[in-house]
Design a protein around this motif. Structure first.
Motif, mmCIF file in Angstrom:
data_model
loop_
_atom_site.group_PDB
_atom_site.id
_atom_site.type_symbol
_atom_site.label_atom_id
_atom_site.label_comp_id
_atom_site.label_asym_id
_atom_site.label_seq_id
_atom_site.Cartn_x
_atom_site.Cartn_y
_atom_site.Cartn_z
ATOM 1 N N ASN A 53 0.899 -1.208 -0.003
ATOM 2 C CA ASN A 53 0.023 0.059 0.143
ATOM 3 C C ASN A 53 0.885 1.275 -0.080
ATOM 4 O O ASN A 53 1.811 1.380 0.700
ATOM 5 C CB ASN A 53 -0.885 -0.078 1.211
ATOM 6 C CG ASN A 53 -2.155 -0.930 1.211
ATOM 7 O OD1 ASN A 53 -2.213 -1.691 0.145
ATOM 8 N ND2 ASN A 53 -2.839 -1.035 2.171
ATOM 9 N N GLN B 119 -7.427 8.381 -0.379
ATOM 10 C CA GLN B 119 -6.803 7.295 -0.183
ATOM 11 C C GLN B 119 -7.126 6.855 1.414
ATOM 12 O O GLN B 119 -7.024 5.678 1.790
ATOM 13 C CB GLN B 119 -5.268 7.534 -0.389
ATOM 14 C CG GLN B 119 -4.420 6.291 -0.410
ATOM 15 C CD GLN B 119 -2.977 6.805 -0.755
ATOM 16 O OE1 GLN B 119 -2.034 6.438 -0.376
ATOM 17 N NE2 GLN B 119 -2.791 7.729 -1.733
ATOM 18 N N GLU C 13 -5.579 5.575 -5.211
ATOM 19 C CA GLU C 13 -5.188 4.227 -4.765
ATOM 20 C C GLU C 13 -6.472 3.340 -4.053
ATOM 21 O O GLU C 13 -6.506 2.923 -3.077
ATOM 22 C CB GLU C 13 -4.226 4.221 -3.820
ATOM 23 C CG GLU C 13 -2.956 5.079 -4.291
ATOM 24 C CD GLU C 13 -2.278 4.227 -5.365
ATOM 25 O OE1 GLU C 13 -2.516 2.873 -5.416
ATOM 26 O OE2 GLU C 13 -1.142 4.668 -5.914
ATOM 27 N N ASN D 294 -5.966 -0.222 -2.314
ATOM 28 C CA ASN D 294 -5.022 -0.387 -1.292
ATOM 29 C C ASN D 294 -5.666 -1.394 0.007
ATOM 30 O O ASN D 294 -4.745 -2.053 0.490
ATOM 31 C CB ASN D 294 -4.582 0.926 -0.718
ATOM 32 C CG ASN D 294 -3.318 1.554 -1.257
ATOM 33 O OD1 ASN D 294 -2.910 0.797 -2.163
ATOM 34 N ND2 ASN D 294 -3.099 2.537 -0.717
ATOM 35 N N SER E 270 -3.225 5.220 -9.340
ATOM 36 C CA SER E 270 -3.068 3.612 -8.723
ATOM 37 C C SER E 270 -1.722 3.239 -9.315
ATOM 38 O O SER E 270 -1.241 3.588 -10.489
ATOM 39 C CB SER E 270 -4.266 2.889 -9.236
ATOM 40 O OG SER E 270 -4.016 1.333 -8.755
#
Length: 531
Positions: A170, A402, A477, A480, A505
């Protein structure tokens, strides 16, 4: 003693009574093991039980060997120094004092044999791409990906024999992920990793699957695990079809038995009515017929019951992994319509860009950590001001950040959605949440009690069900916190989304599933690329 994790009769129940594990038993020895399972299956909970952060309700967890742990939600105080995170600050202070002439015995005890602590730290940091990170530097100056690598370096410096990694990729860019892969490949002790990163999972020696509170071990990489699972499910489908056929056959035979019994009853009644034979003989024949018919019927009923049991067993072997469904007509945008226009914009980090996005476009943002992907999305969403230039958004927009900080932890999923869609009635909200796999009482769960993947799903549901419906979705992202099944489901859900997407991403396999129409990399300027 060889390093290992021993889990024996492990039972764990949350304080509210929700069970997670019941009598879990397995051993993980040297090698690289992937821990997989649906979100909410208890993967991160199991790691916390292994570390001792949680106490089992019953059973034991024993670790043979020193233990290292890199959690998924690694948070570091911005004011801490790098050497403090690495766990070598006290040794460095003692060494500096001795070099200045101090002779206190406590200083020599603090140093021990670690006179080359700085060199040892650099030997760990540099291969992870942190050669530019000074040991006296504050953590707050590091990017999110650098903080993850620093946390990993801190664990490696302790030289554990057993290492637990929870979603270690991540926030890592492609270069950082490659360094992590190299670390994993070289690992010689026990490594237990939770990850949705397929490339990382191809480096493991075995897969431990958590499902329905139990654990199963599969030898080989994740691809080999998937192949074994597919073969198992194919066999289960064949068994199910055979069991269904057996039930149908037994039902027909039972029905035939009832018909035969009815015929015998009618024949016996006819003989009785016509009195063609002595009364005693007819009574005996009637009794024998009833006994025979009862046995015949009982035999077929037993066979049908057995066939139904086999069908139930076959049905249990079939995996019913539910899928997110997105069908939101209000998010549709005509292909020719412009949804976003950016002119001569300069981000706070100095990056410059011009950008037009039109209906149904899927735009991927790539780039190393620190190049401004998160800053760009926050600027497009109006959370951060641009240093200069203009940004025009022509349709309703939502940002999935995120950190997943959109929802109120103290409210239920239903209540959070109601905040964003106050005009929607209760039945509409619940019907729509069911499409995101939050049905019945599950929709009443407090957001603060959700797993990472469940929280993501709830956040996505809240944003897509908001009013007005978003026709431009910005995702930072998004994979994650998701397991592999959820990543696949998310890809399928977004493929059905009728608006425009801008996605930041590092997960290239996921981006390819979205049907990306434009690839943009950030390195201070915008450049079109095709990875």
């Amino acid at each position: 003693m060889s390093p290992a994790i021993h889990i024996s009769d492990l039972t764990f129940t949350w304080p509210d009574g929700e069970p997670v594990f019941e009598g879990l038993d397995f051993v993980i020895g040297p090698g690289r093991t992937a821990l997989v399972g649906a979100n909410g299956a208890g993967k991160s909970t199991l790691l916390r039980l292994v570390t001792g952060a949680l106490t089992p309700t019953r059973g034991t967890v024993r670790v043979d060997g020193t233990l290292g742990y890199l959690p998924q939600d690694l948070t570091l105080d911005a004011g801490r120094r790098v050497d403090d995170v690495l766990g070598i600050a006290a040794t460095r202070r003692a060494l500096a004092a001795v070099e200045r002439g101090a002779t206190d015995e406590a200083l020599f005890a603090a140093i021990g044999d670690d006179w080359g602590v700085d060199d040892r730290a650099r030997e760990t940091l540099d291969p992870l791409g942190l050669h530019h990170v000074d040991l006296d530097r504050p953590v707050g100056a590091l990017s999110g990906g650098e903080a993850v690598l620093l946390g990993l370096a801190g664990q490696l410096l302790r030289r554990p024999r057993v290492l637990l990694l929870d979603e270690p990729t991540n926030n890592l860019d492609r270069a950082s992920r490659q360094r992590l892969y190299e670390t994993v490949t070289a690992w010689s002790g026990v490594l237990l990793v939770i990850s949705h990163d397929r490339e990382l999972l191809e480096l493991v020696d075995q897969v431990a699957e958590l499902r329905d509170g139990a654990a199963r071990l599969f030898g080989g990489t994740f691809s080999e695990y998937e192949a074994a699972l597919a073969a198992e499910q194919e066999a289960a489908q064949r068994a199910l079809r055979a069991a269904e056929g057996d039930v149908r056959r037994q039902k027909r035979e039972l029905a035939d038995a009832h018909v035969k019994l009815a015929r015998r009853v009618r024949y016996g009644q006819k003989m009785w009515d016509t009195k063609r034979e002595p009364k005693a003989v007819m009574a005996e024949r009637k009794r024998q017929a009833q006994v025979s018919a009862g046995k015949h019927r009982g035999l077929h009923e037993d066979r049908l019951a057995g066939a139904r049991e086999r069908l139930a067993t076959a049905e249990e072997a079939i995996r019913d992994d539910a899928t997110i469904r997105v069908d939101l007509p209000a998010t549709a945008v005509p292909a020719a319509r412009r949804v976003l226009s950016v002119r001569a914009a300069v981000l706070r980090n100095g990056a410059r860009f011009d950008l037009d996005v039109y209906g149904r476009e899927r735009v991927a943002l790539l780039g190393a950590n620190g190049t401004g992907k998160t800053t760009l999305l926050a600027t497009l969403a109006g959370r951060l001001p641009a240093a200069s230039g203009t940004i025009e958004v022509d349709v309703p927009l939502r940002l999935l950040p995120q950190r997943l900080d959109v929802l109120d932890d103290g409210l239920s999923i239903v209540e959070n959605v109601r905040r964003l869609a106050p005009a929607a009635d209760e039945n509409t909200i619940r019907a729509r949440l069911a499409r995101f796999l939050f049905r019945g009482a599950r929709a009443e769960q407090p957001v603060g009690s959700l797993s990472g993947g469940e929280r993501f799903r709830a956040t996505l549901a809240a944003l897509l069900l908001a009013e007005p419906a978003p026709q431009l979705l910005l995702l930072d992202e998004p994979t994650n916190n998701l397991d592999l099944a959820s990543v696949r489901q998310l890809g399928e859900a977004l493929a059905a989304y009728r608006g425009s997407l801008v996605v930041a991403s590092h997960d290239l396999p996921f981006l390819h599933t979205l049907g990306i129409t434009r690839w943009i990399t950030l390195d201070g300027v915008f450049r079109g690329v095709r990875p």
